[in-house]
Motif scaffolding. Structure first.
Motif, PDB file in Angstrom:
ATOM      1  N   GLY A   1      40.061  43.128  36.795  1.00 37.23           N
ATOM      2  CA  GLY A   1      39.156  43.644  37.620  1.00 37.23           C
ATOM      3  C   GLY A   1      37.732  43.730  37.193  1.00 37.23           C
ATOM      4  O   GLY A   1      37.536  43.550  36.002  1.00 37.23           O
ATOM      5  N   LEU A   2      36.856  44.064  38.245  1.00 41.75           N
ATOM      6  CA  LEU A   2      35.331  44.060  37.753  1.00 41.75           C
ATOM      7  C   LEU A   2      35.006  45.184  37.033  1.00 41.75           C
ATOM      8  O   LEU A   2      33.973  45.011  36.148  1.00 41.75           O
ATOM      9  CB  LEU A   2      34.508  44.046  38.960  1.00 41.75           C
ATOM     10  N   THR A   3      35.767  46.131  36.635  1.00 41.94           N
ATOM     11  CA  THR A   3      35.231  47.443  35.880  1.00 41.94           C
ATOM     12  C   THR A   3      35.422  46.728  34.426  1.00 41.94           C
ATOM     13  O   THR A   3      34.987  47.643  33.548  1.00 41.94           O
ATOM     14  CB  THR A   3      36.297  48.681  35.959  1.00 41.94           C
ATOM     15  N   ALA A   4      36.037  45.718  34.065  1.00 44.74           N
ATOM     16  CA  ALA A   4      36.175  45.134  32.856  1.00 44.74           C
ATOM     17  C   ALA A   4      35.422  44.240  32.306  1.00 44.74           C
ATOM     18  O   ALA A   4      35.494  43.625  31.336  1.00 44.74           O
ATOM     19  CB  ALA A   4      37.817  44.689  32.611  1.00 44.74           C
ATOM     20  N   LEU A   5      34.480  44.008  33.556  1.00 46.39           N
ATOM     21  CA  LEU A   5      33.344  43.017  33.050  1.00 46.39           C
ATOM     22  C   LEU A   5      32.353  43.494  31.982  1.00 46.39           C
ATOM     23  O   LEU A   5      31.741  44.389  32.047  1.00 46.39           O
ATOM     24  CB  LEU A   5      32.620  42.647  34.123  1.00 46.39           C
ATOM     25  N   SER A   6      32.351  42.750  30.681  1.00 42.27           N
ATOM     26  CA  SER A   6      31.556  43.086  29.729  1.00 42.27           C
ATOM     27  C   SER A   6      31.415  42.102  28.854  1.00 42.27           C
ATOM     28  O   SER A   6      32.154  40.978  29.061  1.00 42.27           O
ATOM     29  CB  SER A   6      32.287  44.292  29.117  1.00 42.27           C
TER      30      SER A   6
ATOM     31  N   GLY B   1      39.093  35.797  38.652  1.00 35.64           N
ATOM     32  CA  GLY B   1      40.171  36.417  39.011  1.00 35.64           C
ATOM     33  C   GLY B   1      39.908  37.484  40.229  1.00 35.64           C
ATOM     34  O   GLY B   1      40.348  37.765  41.267  1.00 35.64           O
ATOM     35  N   ALA B   2      38.637  38.299  40.088  1.00 37.78           N
ATOM     36  CA  ALA B   2      38.082  39.138  41.073  1.00 37.78           C
ATOM     37  C   ALA B   2      37.834  38.344  42.157  1.00 37.78           C
ATOM     38  O   ALA B   2      37.995  38.998  43.450  1.00 37.78           O
ATOM     39  CB  ALA B   2      36.920  39.868  40.309  1.00 37.78           C
ATOM     40  N   ALA B   3      37.654  37.034  42.300  1.00 39.14           N
ATOM     41  CA  ALA B   3      37.042  36.313  43.419  1.00 39.14           C
ATOM     42  C   ALA B   3      38.445  36.295  44.499  1.00 39.14           C
ATOM     43  O   ALA B   3      38.259  36.144  45.449  1.00 39.14           O
ATOM     44  CB  ALA B   3      36.630  35.071  43.214  1.00 39.14           C
ATOM     45  N   PHE B   4      39.735  36.252  43.789  1.00 38.59           N
ATOM     46  CA  PHE B   4      40.849  36.384  44.566  1.00 38.59           C
ATOM     47  C   PHE B   4      40.883  37.564  45.363  1.00 38.59           C
ATOM     48  O   PHE B   4      41.555  37.516  46.298  1.00 38.59           O
ATOM     49  CB  PHE B   4      42.013  36.075  43.431  1.00 38.59           C
ATOM     50  N   ASP B   5      40.473  38.708  45.042  1.00 42.99           N
ATOM     51  CA  ASP B   5      40.401  39.961  45.871  1.00 42.99           C
ATOM     52  C   ASP B   5      39.264  40.027  46.855  1.00 42.99           C
ATOM     53  O   ASP B   5      39.255  40.572  48.089  1.00 42.99           O
ATOM     54  CB  ASP B   5      40.667  41.059  44.871  1.00 42.99           C
ATOM     55  N   ASP B   6      38.020  39.764  46.078  1.00 42.72           N
ATOM     56  CA  ASP B   6      36.997  40.055  46.902  1.00 42.72           C
ATOM     57  C   ASP B   6      35.780  39.411  46.614  1.00 42.72           C
ATOM     58  O   ASP B   6      34.944  39.485  45.555  1.00 42.72           O
ATOM     59  CB  ASP B   6      36.367  41.569  46.954  1.00 42.72           C
ATOM     60  N   TRP B   7      35.429  37.972  47.007  1.00 41.08           N
ATOM     61  CA  TRP B   7      34.668  36.969  46.407  1.00 41.08           C
ATOM     62  C   TRP B   7      33.199  37.395  46.764  1.00 41.08           C
ATOM     63  O   TRP B   7      32.385  37.233  45.680  1.00 41.08           O
ATOM     64  CB  TRP B   7      34.800  35.427  46.958  1.00 41.08           C
ATOM     65  N   ALA B   8      33.042  38.133  47.532  1.00 39.75           N
ATOM     66  CA  ALA B   8      31.474  38.551  47.838  1.00 39.75           C
ATOM     67  C   ALA B   8      31.060  39.498  46.717  1.00 39.75           C
ATOM     68  O   ALA B   8      30.008  39.488  46.277  1.00 39.75           O
ATOM     69  CB  ALA B   8      31.156  39.118  49.055  1.00 39.75           C
ATOM     70  N   GLN B   9      31.968  40.469  46.543  1.00 41.33           N
ATOM     71  CA  GLN B   9      31.683  41.526  45.590  1.00 41.33           C
ATOM     72  C   GLN B   9      31.580  40.838  43.970  1.00 41.33           C
ATOM     73  O   GLN B   9      30.987  41.225  43.440  1.00 41.33           O
ATOM     74  CB  GLN B   9      32.736  42.563  45.696  1.00 41.33           C
ATOM     75  N   ALA B  10      32.650  39.785  43.884  1.00 44.57           N
ATOM     76  CA  ALA B  10      32.569  39.128  42.481  1.00 44.57           C
ATOM     77  C   ALA B  10      31.081  38.395  42.444  1.00 44.57           C
ATOM     78  O   ALA B  10      30.681  38.264  41.317  1.00 44.57           O
ATOM     79  CB  ALA B  10      33.804  38.481  42.531  1.00 44.57           C
ATOM     80  N   ASP B  11      30.794  38.025  43.384  1.00 46.18           N
ATOM     81  CA  ASP B  11      29.435  37.154  43.330  1.00 46.18           C
ATOM     82  C   ASP B  11      28.387  37.846  43.125  1.00 46.18           C
ATOM     83  O   ASP B  11      27.430  37.634  41.972  1.00 46.18           O
ATOM     84  CB  ASP B  11      29.306  36.167  44.480  1.00 46.18           C
ATOM     85  N   THR B  12      28.252  39.185  43.642  1.00 45.41           N
ATOM     86  CA  THR B  12      27.164  40.107  43.490  1.00 45.41           C
ATOM     87  C   THR B  12      27.062  40.489  41.666  1.00 45.41           C
ATOM     88  O   THR B  12      26.253  40.596  41.295  1.00 45.41           O
ATOM     89  CB  THR B  12      27.257  41.452  44.282  1.00 45.41           C
TER      90      THR B  12
ATOM     91  N   VAL C   1      27.773  30.306  45.771  1.00 43.18           N
ATOM     92  CA  VAL C   1      28.190  31.426  44.917  1.00 43.18           C
ATOM     93  C   VAL C   1      28.192  30.931  43.479  1.00 43.18           C
ATOM     94  O   VAL C   1      28.080  29.973  43.115  1.00 43.18           O
ATOM     95  CB  VAL C   1      29.570  32.055  45.462  1.00 43.18           C
ATOM     96  N   ALA C   2      28.348  32.032  42.442  1.00 40.94           N
ATOM     97  CA  ALA C   2      28.218  31.671  41.073  1.00 40.94           C
ATOM     98  C   ALA C   2      29.597  30.755  40.759  1.00 40.94           C
ATOM     99  O   ALA C   2      30.789  30.882  41.470  1.00 40.94           O
ATOM    100  CB  ALA C   2      28.320  33.004  40.316  1.00 40.94           C
ATOM    101  N   TYR C   3      29.666  30.009  39.891  1.00 38.96           N
ATOM    102  CA  TYR C   3      30.496  28.953  39.429  1.00 38.96           C
ATOM    103  C   TYR C   3      32.036  29.657  39.339  1.00 38.96           C
ATOM    104  O   TYR C   3      32.723  29.246  40.011  1.00 38.96           O
ATOM    105  CB  TYR C   3      30.015  28.318  38.234  1.00 38.96           C
ATOM    106  N   PRO C   4      32.081  30.485  38.592  1.00 39.84           N
ATOM    107  CA  PRO C   4      33.635  31.172  38.589  1.00 39.84           C
ATOM    108  C   PRO C   4      34.023  31.538  39.813  1.00 39.84           C
ATOM    109  O   PRO C   4      35.260  31.660  40.111  1.00 39.84           O
ATOM    110  CB  PRO C   4      33.642  32.279  37.374  1.00 39.84           C
ATOM    111  N   VAL C   5      33.483  32.229  40.437  1.00 39.41           N
ATOM    112  CA  VAL C   5      33.477  32.897  41.887  1.00 39.41           C
ATOM    113  C   VAL C   5      33.886  31.472  42.711  1.00 39.41           C
ATOM    114  O   VAL C   5      35.064  31.861  43.531  1.00 39.41           O
ATOM    115  CB  VAL C   5      32.296  33.473  42.169  1.00 39.41           C
ATOM    116  N   ALA C   6      33.184  30.675  42.818  1.00 42.93           N
ATOM    117  CA  ALA C   6      33.659  29.413  43.629  1.00 42.93           C
ATOM    118  C   ALA C   6      34.982  28.874  43.458  1.00 42.93           C
ATOM    119  O   ALA C   6      35.704  28.573  44.215  1.00 42.93           O
ATOM    120  CB  ALA C   6      32.384  28.441  43.363  1.00 42.93           C
ATOM    121  N   VAL C   7      35.081  28.829  42.120  1.00 38.70           N
ATOM    122  CA  VAL C   7      36.440  28.178  41.583  1.00 38.70           C
ATOM    123  C   VAL C   7      37.745  29.627  41.949  1.00 38.70           C
ATOM    124  O   VAL C   7      38.690  28.808  42.711  1.00 38.70           O
ATOM    125  CB  VAL C   7      36.404  28.092  40.186  1.00 38.70           C
TER     126      VAL C   7
END
Length: 216
Positions: A188-193, A71-82, A119-125
């Motif tokens: 969002g990435l703040t929920a990544l856990s 989902g985060a890749a829809f907003d900023d895929w580079a940040q999501a990949d990091t 990029v990471a698989y979910p980010v690529a998708v």
């Protein structure tokens, strides 16, 4: 958690079904996400324990994390990949997501056009889904369903789980994939856990297993 999902177009469903099918050349069959170690140590030994294991991965572990990243890749895929690279729980998980992401991106670029950089698989998708105008909630739900299917398929090669039992597990997990996909893809990435600790530990211990069928 919300399970709200707009009615998708047939084209969206067919596109995602193609991308996330076992036949798409990302090599998903080569990875068990630590499940091989869990079977070897007797934590997963049949249909009941397998269902609990996969349910935890989808709801609390790598599955939910991947849905957040997609989902985060829809907003900023580079940040999501990091974030995806930092979130990987060990070398095996990092290899798993980067190898599949690289293969997915290369296939999309060759078959349909688009970005081929790895990029990471979910980010690529997620990146491909956004570029194709596909809904993130549907993409996340179908990604999780594909992940559950890959894990159950791996278990069938490792443990006494029959085809009918396997399909029953996937049918019961379908509402969970829908719910987690709907919630996590907008979190969002703040929920990544992650809280599927046995899965993470199994993946890390699998890295040093001398004889193994799967890469992770």
């Amino acid at each position: 958690m919300s399970t709200t999902m707009p009615i998708p177009t047939v084209e969206a469903v067919l596109t995602l079904q193609s991308w996330l099918s076992p036949g798409y050349p990302v090599g998903a069959f080569a990875y068990s996400h630590g499940l091989e170690l869990a079977v070897a140590e007797g934590r997963v030994g049949g249909a009941a324990s397998l269902e609990l294991w996969v349910r935890d991965v989808i709801e609390l572990g790598g599955g939910r994390g991947d849905a957040v990243l997609l989902g985060a890749a829809f907003d900023d895929w580079a940040q999501a990949d990091t974030a995806a690279r930092a979130f990987a729980a060990g070398a095996g998980r990092l290899t798993e997501t980067l190898d599949q992401g690289r293969a997915f991106a290369a296939t999309i670029a060759a078959a349909e056009g688009g970005a081929a950089d790895p990029v990471a698989y979910p980010v690529a998708v997620g990146r491909a889904a956004r570029a194709s105008g596909l809904p993130r909630t549907l993409a996340a739900a179908m990604y999780l369903q594909a992940m559950a299917g890959a894990l159950v398929s791996a278990a069938q090669r490792l443990a006494p789980v029959g085809q009918t039992e396997a399909q029953g597990i996937l049918a019961r997990l379908r509402p969970l994939c829908r719910a987690v996909g709907a919630e996590a893809s907008h979190a969002g990435l703040t929920a990544l856990s992650g809280a599927a600790f046995l899965s993470d530990i199994a993946s890390q211990r699998h890295e040093v297993k001398h004889v193994k069928v799967f890469r992770t």
